[in-house]
Design a protein around this motif. Structure first.
Motif, mmCIF file in Angstrom:
data_model
loop_
_atom_site.group_PDB
_atom_site.id
_atom_site.type_symbol
_atom_site.label_atom_id
_atom_site.label_comp_id
_atom_site.label_asym_id
_atom_site.label_seq_id
_atom_site.Cartn_x
_atom_site.Cartn_y
_atom_site.Cartn_z
ATOM 1 N N MET A 65 36.632 43.522 35.999
ATOM 2 C CA MET A 65 36.065 43.929 37.274
ATOM 3 C C MET A 65 36.540 43.267 38.383
ATOM 4 O O MET A 65 37.066 42.110 38.455
ATOM 5 C CB MET A 65 34.453 43.669 37.197
ATOM 6 N N ALA A 66 36.529 43.954 39.706
ATOM 7 C CA ALA A 66 36.864 43.566 40.650
ATOM 8 C C ALA A 66 36.293 43.684 42.002
ATOM 9 O O ALA A 66 35.595 44.515 42.129
ATOM 10 C CB ALA A 66 38.408 44.023 41.038
ATOM 11 N N VAL A 67 36.541 42.504 42.738
ATOM 12 C CA VAL A 67 35.745 42.922 44.198
ATOM 13 C C VAL A 67 37.159 43.170 45.138
ATOM 14 O O VAL A 67 38.044 42.227 45.046
ATOM 15 C CB VAL A 67 35.148 41.497 44.659
ATOM 16 N N ALA A 68 37.151 43.792 46.010
ATOM 17 C CA ALA A 68 38.137 44.358 46.519
ATOM 18 C C ALA A 68 37.803 44.496 48.186
ATOM 19 O O ALA A 68 36.758 44.613 48.749
ATOM 20 C CB ALA A 68 38.590 45.752 46.285
ATOM 21 N N THR A 69 38.878 44.427 48.863
ATOM 22 C CA THR A 69 38.840 44.568 50.464
ATOM 23 C C THR A 69 40.113 45.471 50.695
ATOM 24 O O THR A 69 41.363 45.096 50.006
ATOM 25 C CB THR A 69 38.876 43.665 51.369
ATOM 26 N N THR B 281 32.923 36.036 47.429
ATOM 27 C CA THR B 281 32.000 36.901 46.552
ATOM 28 C C THR B 281 32.536 37.010 45.179
ATOM 29 O O THR B 281 31.684 37.159 44.145
ATOM 30 C CB THR B 281 32.158 38.213 47.153
ATOM 31 N N ALA B 282 33.816 37.295 44.985
ATOM 32 C CA ALA B 282 34.466 37.494 43.741
ATOM 33 C C ALA B 282 34.007 36.250 42.779
ATOM 34 O O ALA B 282 33.943 36.323 41.499
ATOM 35 C CB ALA B 282 35.901 37.662 43.940
ATOM 36 N N LEU C 43 40.713 41.046 44.790
ATOM 37 C CA LEU C 43 41.622 42.257 45.163
ATOM 38 C C LEU C 43 41.920 42.624 46.426
ATOM 39 O O LEU C 43 41.009 43.039 47.186
ATOM 40 C CB LEU C 43 41.460 43.333 44.239
ATOM 41 N N VAL C 44 43.138 42.451 46.940
ATOM 42 C CA VAL C 44 43.224 42.746 48.233
ATOM 43 C C VAL C 44 44.370 44.201 48.025
ATOM 44 O O VAL C 44 45.414 44.000 47.363
ATOM 45 C CB VAL C 44 44.116 42.065 49.111
ATOM 46 N N LEU C 45 43.873 45.469 48.548
ATOM 47 C CA LEU C 45 44.603 46.507 48.465
ATOM 48 C C LEU C 45 45.272 46.965 50.026
ATOM 49 O O LEU C 45 44.458 46.929 51.022
ATOM 50 C CB LEU C 45 43.852 47.863 48.146
ATOM 51 N N THR C 46 46.566 46.670 50.130
ATOM 52 C CA THR C 46 46.932 46.810 51.446
ATOM 53 C C THR C 46 48.084 47.885 51.299
ATOM 54 O O THR C 46 48.243 48.412 50.293
ATOM 55 C CB THR C 46 47.850 45.388 52.043
ATOM 56 N N THR D 236 34.017 46.887 41.538
ATOM 57 C CA THR D 236 32.669 47.015 41.588
ATOM 58 C C THR D 236 31.835 46.411 42.783
ATOM 59 O O THR D 236 30.474 46.812 43.112
ATOM 60 C CB THR D 236 31.737 46.321 40.591
ATOM 61 N N ALA D 237 32.502 46.071 43.664
ATOM 62 C CA ALA D 237 32.109 45.556 45.352
ATOM 63 C C ALA D 237 33.222 45.666 46.325
ATOM 64 O O ALA D 237 34.356 45.322 45.793
ATOM 65 C CB ALA D 237 31.362 44.266 45.050
#
Length: 303
Positions: free
Chosen positions: A1-5, A26-27, A35-38, A104-105
Motif C-alpha cells: 500500500m502507498a500514500v502518494a502525491t 502520513t505514510a 510515493l512521489v509520482l512525477t 490508498t491515500a
C-alpha cells in the motif's frame, strides 16, 4: 500500500516541501510507503508551448536526489506524453494511482488540479472516494497558500512561492530571494571543458563548465560568490557568467575561479552553488583593469 502525491515539482521548493513533509508523515503514520509520482519531460516540451523559452530549476537526477533526502521512500517517473496528458482525473486515479501503484491515500497541495478535465481539490476528493482513496490536504485546508519562513517581505505581502517566481528571481540575479523560496542554495552541475586559458594569463585560472542539463536555468550574467565541489572536495570560489566582453567574447560561458586550487580537472564533474551576486559583467579598457577588478572581487568573495 502507498500514500502518494503527484506533480512536476520543479525546484522542490518550500511550497512543495509542505506537501512532501505531509506525504512522508502520513505514510509513516499509516505504515505505508511514501510515493512521489512525477513526470518527464516537462509538459511544455510535449505540447510545444513556448518550449524554446522553457528553463528548469532541477535536472531529473537533482529532483530525485532532493526528494529522497526529504524521506520519500519511492519516486516513480512517468513519461509525459500526449496520451498520458489526455487522462481525466478519474482515469488517472483509477488506472495509475490505484491499479498500477496500489495507492490508498493521496496528499493534495494548495491550488491542486488533476487530469485533462482540470479537476480541483473538491472534485478530487469525491472522485478518489469512489475508489476508496483518502485525500489528505497538505496544509490546514486545500486553499492555504504557502510562503517561505523567515522572509519578511514575502510573508507580509502574502506572495505564494512558485517555480515561476524563483526562475524570475534567478534571471534578475536575486540569489538570496530565490534561495529563500527554494530552501537551499541554487546550483549548476556540469563537466569542465577547455576554454581560451585567458584567465590563467592574468592570474585567475578558471574552470569552464558545460552543463549536463541544457534546459537548466542559468542566473543572469555577472560575477557571483560560489561554493564549489570538485573531486569530492569543497572549495570557495567566484564565478563569471557572461560573454567576456573585455576579450571580445561572443557567446555565454560559465567560468569559475576556484580559490586555493590549481589542479588539472578537464573532463571532471564540477558543481557550483551560488552564495551572492557581486556585480554585473562589464567591459574593461584593458586586461590590467580586469585583473584589478577580479582582485577586488576575490577579496569580496572571501569576506
Amino acid at each position: 500500500m502507498a500514500v502518494a502525491t503527484t506533480g512536476f515539482f520543479d525546484g522542490v521548493h518550500t511550497g512543495h516541501r509542505q506537501v512532501i513533509e505531509k506525504l512522508v508523515s502520513t505514510a509513516r503514520e499509516r505504515g505505508d510507503e511514501s510515493l512521489v509520482l512525477t513526470f518527464w519531460p516537462h509538459p511544455r516540451t510535449v505540447f510545444q508551448r513556448d518550449a524554446r523559452d522553457l528553463r528548469l530549476l532541477n535536472s531529473l537526477d537533482e529532483k530525485k536526489t532532493i526528494l529522497s533526502s526529504l524521506g520519500v521512500d519511492r519516486i516513480e517517473v512517468l513519461p509525459f506524453t500526449k496520451s498520458f496528458a489526455a487522462l481525466t482525473a478519474q482515469e488517472y486515479i483509477r488506472d495509475i494511482l490505484v491499479a498500477r501503484f496500489g495507492v490508498t491515500a493521496m496528499v493534495v497541495g494548495y491550488d491542486n488540479t488533476l487530469g485533462s478535465d482540470v479537476k480541483g481539490s473538491d472534485d478530487i476528493v469525491s472522485i478518489a472516494k469512489a475508489f476508496d482513496v483518502e485525500v489528505v490536504p497538505a496544509g490546514i485546508g486545500y486553499s492555504e497558500p504557502v510562503a517561505t519562513h523567515g522572509h519578511k517581505d514575502i510573508i507580509s505581502h502574502g506572495i505564494k512561492v512558485s517555480s515561476t517566481k524563483i526562475r524570475k528571481a534567478l534571471e534578475a540575479g536575486e540569489i538570496e530571494t530565490a534561495e529563500q523560496m527554494l530552501g537551499y542554495r541554487y546550483g549548476l552541475r556540469g563537466v569542465v571543458v577547455a576554454g581560451n586559458r585567458m584567465g590563467r594569463t592574468i592570474g585567475f585560472p578558471t574552470a569552464n563548465m558545460q552543463l549536463y542539463e541544457p534546459l537548466k536555468i542559468v542566473p543572469c550574467g555577472g560575477v557571483y560568490a560560489v561554493d564549489v565541489e570538485v573531486m569530492g572536495r569543497q572549495f570557495r570560489g567566484m564565478c563569471n557568467i557572461g560573454v567576456r566582453p573585455t576579450v571580445g567574447g561572443t557567446f555565454r560561458t560559465i567560468e569559475t575561479n576556484i580559490f586555493d586550487f590549481d589542479e588539472d580537472i578537464y573532463g571532471l564533474d564540477l558543481t557550483i552553488r551560488f552564495r551572492r551576486f557581486l556585480r554585473p559583467e562589464q567591459k574593461f579598457p584593458s586586461l590590467e583593469a580586469l585583473r584589478d577588478q577580479l582582485t577586488l572581487d576575490r577579496i569580496a568573495c572571501k569576506a
